[in-house]
Design a protein around this motif. Structure first.
Motif, mmCIF file in Angstrom:
data_model
loop_
_atom_site.group_PDB
_atom_site.id
_atom_site.type_symbol
_atom_site.label_atom_id
_atom_site.label_comp_id
_atom_site.label_asym_id
_atom_site.label_seq_id
_atom_site.Cartn_x
_atom_site.Cartn_y
_atom_site.Cartn_z
ATOM 1 N N VAL A 125 0.840 -1.197 0.000
ATOM 2 C CA VAL A 125 0.000 0.000 0.000
ATOM 3 C C VAL A 125 0.879 1.253 0.000
ATOM 4 C CG1 VAL A 125 -1.739 1.291 1.313
ATOM 5 C CG2 VAL A 125 -1.826 -1.209 1.256
ATOM 6 N N PRO A 126 0.703 2.165 -0.985
ATOM 7 C CA PRO A 126 1.417 3.440 -0.933
ATOM 8 C C PRO A 126 0.859 4.303 0.193
ATOM 9 C CG PRO A 126 -0.169 3.436 -2.728
ATOM 10 C CD PRO A 126 -0.204 2.057 -2.137
ATOM 11 N N TRP A 127 1.723 5.066 0.845
ATOM 12 C CA TRP A 127 1.207 5.843 1.974
ATOM 13 C C TRP A 127 1.964 7.158 2.131
ATOM 14 C CZ3 TRP A 127 4.235 6.721 6.481
ATOM 15 C CH2 TRP A 127 5.452 6.008 6.535
ATOM 16 N N THR A 128 1.299 8.109 2.762
ATOM 17 C CA THR A 128 1.917 9.372 3.143
ATOM 18 C C THR A 128 1.690 9.557 4.643
ATOM 19 O OG1 THR A 128 -0.099 10.642 2.736
ATOM 20 C CG2 THR A 128 1.406 10.353 0.864
ATOM 21 N N GLN A 129 2.085 10.706 5.153
ATOM 22 C CA GLN A 129 1.967 10.953 6.590
ATOM 23 C C GLN A 129 0.505 10.946 7.065
ATOM 24 O OE1 GLN A 129 4.490 11.348 9.038
ATOM 25 N NE2 GLN A 129 5.631 10.434 7.339
ATOM 26 N N GLY A 165 -2.189 -6.645 16.823
ATOM 27 C CA GLY A 165 -2.605 -7.295 18.066
ATOM 28 C C GLY A 165 -3.321 -6.410 19.061
ATOM 29 N N GLU A 166 -3.501 -5.105 18.746
ATOM 30 C CA GLU A 166 -4.169 -4.214 19.697
ATOM 31 C C GLU A 166 -5.455 -3.665 19.094
ATOM 32 O OE1 GLU A 166 -1.463 -1.145 20.788
ATOM 33 O OE2 GLU A 166 -0.263 -2.462 22.061
ATOM 34 N N PRO A 167 -6.539 -3.598 19.890
ATOM 35 C CA PRO A 167 -7.800 -3.077 19.347
ATOM 36 C C PRO A 167 -7.730 -1.566 19.140
ATOM 37 C CG PRO A 167 -8.044 -3.625 21.676
ATOM 38 C CD PRO A 167 -6.666 -4.038 21.290
ATOM 39 N N LYS A 168 -8.011 -1.131 17.922
ATOM 40 C CA LYS A 168 -7.942 0.296 17.565
ATOM 41 C C LYS A 168 -9.034 0.618 16.552
ATOM 42 C CE LYS A 168 -3.799 1.084 19.538
ATOM 43 N NZ LYS A 168 -3.597 2.038 20.669
ATOM 44 N N LEU A 169 -9.344 1.905 16.424
ATOM 45 C CA LEU A 169 -10.201 2.360 15.339
ATOM 46 C C LEU A 169 -9.338 2.587 14.101
ATOM 47 C CD1 LEU A 169 -12.529 4.978 17.112
ATOM 48 C CD2 LEU A 169 -13.063 2.605 16.516
ATOM 49 N N GLY A 170 -9.708 1.984 12.980
ATOM 50 C CA GLY A 170 -8.899 2.107 11.777
ATOM 51 C C GLY A 170 -8.812 3.518 11.248
ATOM 52 N N CYS A 171 -9.890 4.299 11.437
ATOM 53 C CA CYS A 171 -9.864 5.662 10.899
ATOM 54 C C CYS A 171 -9.058 6.607 11.768
ATOM 55 C CB CYS A 171 -11.292 6.183 10.746
ATOM 56 S SG CYS A 171 -12.181 6.392 12.295
ATOM 57 N N GLU A 172 -8.744 6.184 12.987
ATOM 58 C CA GLU A 172 -8.042 7.066 13.926
ATOM 59 C C GLU A 172 -6.538 6.797 13.941
ATOM 60 O OE1 GLU A 172 -9.393 8.641 18.268
ATOM 61 O OE2 GLU A 172 -8.878 6.537 18.140
ATOM 62 N N GLN A 173 -6.125 5.687 13.346
ATOM 63 C CA GLN A 173 -4.714 5.306 13.352
ATOM 64 C C GLN A 173 -4.104 5.547 11.976
ATOM 65 O OE1 GLN A 173 -3.286 4.417 16.266
ATOM 66 N NE2 GLN A 173 -5.318 4.792 17.140
ATOM 67 N N PHE A 174 -2.821 5.886 11.964
ATOM 68 C CA PHE A 174 -2.143 6.217 10.715
ATOM 69 C C PHE A 174 -1.052 5.189 10.416
ATOM 70 C CE2 PHE A 174 -4.138 10.043 12.161
ATOM 71 C CZ PHE A 174 -4.646 10.596 10.999
ATOM 72 N N LEU A 175 -0.834 4.964 9.132
ATOM 73 C CA LEU A 175 0.195 3.995 8.746
ATOM 74 C C LEU A 175 1.572 4.410 9.261
ATOM 75 C CD1 LEU A 175 -1.912 2.462 7.109
ATOM 76 C CD2 LEU A 175 -0.302 2.332 5.226
ATOM 77 N N ARG A 176 1.801 5.712 9.344
ATOM 78 C CA ARG A 176 3.113 6.190 9.806
ATOM 79 C C ARG A 176 3.470 5.621 11.181
ATOM 80 N NH1 ARG A 176 -0.095 11.231 10.606
ATOM 81 N NH2 ARG A 176 -0.335 11.476 12.862
ATOM 82 N N THR A 177 2.463 5.352 12.003
ATOM 83 C CA THR A 177 2.706 4.803 13.344
ATOM 84 C C THR A 177 3.334 3.416 13.244
ATOM 85 O OG1 THR A 177 0.748 5.983 14.125
ATOM 86 C CG2 THR A 177 1.591 4.239 15.550
ATOM 87 N N VAL A 199 -5.258 3.928 8.565
ATOM 88 C CA VAL A 199 -5.407 2.485 8.326
ATOM 89 C C VAL A 199 -6.673 2.223 7.514
ATOM 90 C CG1 VAL A 199 -5.791 0.267 9.467
ATOM 91 C CG2 VAL A 199 -4.087 1.873 10.372
ATOM 92 N N LEU A 200 -7.736 2.992 7.797
ATOM 93 C CA LEU A 200 -8.951 2.841 7.000
ATOM 94 C C LEU A 200 -8.703 3.223 5.540
ATOM 95 C CD1 LEU A 200 -11.958 2.164 6.863
ATOM 96 C CD2 LEU A 200 -12.437 4.540 7.513
ATOM 97 N N ASP A 201 -7.911 4.290 5.318
ATOM 98 C CA ASP A 201 -7.542 4.650 3.938
ATOM 99 C C ASP A 201 -6.834 3.475 3.264
ATOM 100 O OD1 ASP A 201 -8.517 7.248 4.193
ATOM 101 O OD2 ASP A 201 -6.565 8.070 4.800
#
Ligand code: SF4
Ligand code: FES
Length: 251
Positions: A23-27, A66-78, A31-33
């Motif tokens: 997946v290409p990514w920027t800052q 392995g950790e429960p998160k909201l996909g729209c709130e987390q970023f690939l950069r993490t 995760v939802l993107d």
């Protein structure tokens, strides 16, 4: 980034499997993107829930490494440089890929009657007003978006499947603390039973996982205290918690 997604169709597949996508990514790629990129550009059969993209509808909960998160709130950069592993919420049956069965949670939530029970002795003043201080008593618990991350984080939910669980208990406490509500007597028997409050061992993983700062662990401890006080008070004031008794064992 390499994004590994659990794929599983229970009606066809013997076991779940991880499938890797590049997946290409920027800052600002969430995760939802990334999941939407995979669905739009790489594999349209991948299945997941989402709606608001702003951490308010509660439908995009996943296990991220392995950790429960909201996909729209987390970023690939993490998760750079990757890989990022995306799996369905733990402690839930999988319907397809990242979509889990909501029914058990919805049944538990509905059981605590998460709505205002009006004063059975009379009509409230117009507007059923309350003061800011009265609202503060339950405001934090009203922030729940029913995302079920707390259920995925809780080890007791995994062990005792009938356990009411963090969000349902929090909803009960939220209404019990509301000055306009008179439903405590109806909710208490459900909370104060073997699968109600008591499987909670105060691990606190629910509050750590909560994306809205609700602190369900605190709600559960307050409900345990209220149930214990109700049990003790019953000896000196029998029937104090009968329907319509606003302060009977109030959380
Ligand atoms: S208490 Fe928090 S983690 Fe649990 S369902 Fe509500 S918002 Fe989600
Ligand atoms: S899409 Fe609504 S909470 Fe993530």
């Amino acid at each position: 980034m390499t994004v590994e997604v659990q794929r599983y169709r229970p009606d066809v597949d013997d076991t779940p499997r991880l499938v890797s996508y590049e997946v290409p990514w920027t800052q600002d790629t969430s995760v939802l993107d990334a999941l939407n990129y995979i669905k739009d550009e790489l594999d349209s059969s991948i299945t997941f829930r989402w709606s608001c993209r702003m951490a308010i509808c509660g439908s995009c909960g996943f296990m991220l490494n392995g950790e429960p998160k909201l996909g729209c709130e987390q970023f690939l950069r993490t998760y750079a440089p990757g890989p990022l592993r995306i799996e369905p919420l733990a402690n839930h049956a999988v319907e397809r890929d990242l979509v889990v069965d909501l029914e058990p949670f919805m049944t538990k939530l509905a059981a605590v009657e998460p709505y205002l029970h009006p004063d059975p002795t009379g009509t409230p003043e117009p507007g059923n007003l309350q003061t800011p201080e009265q609202m503060t008593r339950y405001g934090q618990f009203a922030a729940c978006i029913n995302c079920m991350l707390c259920y995925a984080a809780c080890p007791q939910v995994g062990l005792a499947t009938d356990f009411l669980g963090p969000a349902a208990i929090t909803a009960a406490v939220r209404y019990n603390k509301d000055s306009r509500d008179f439903g405590n007597a109806q909710r208490l028997p459900l909370l104060d039973q073997e699968d109600g409050l008591w499987p909670c061992t105060f691990v606190g993983a629910c509050s750590t996982a909560c994306p809205k700062g609700v602190d369900p662990a605190a709600a559960i401890q307050q409900a345990k205290f209220a149930a214990t006080m109700d049990w003790a008070t019953e000896f000196v004031m029998p029937h104090h918690g009968a329907p319509g008794a606003k302060d009977g064992g109030h959380a």
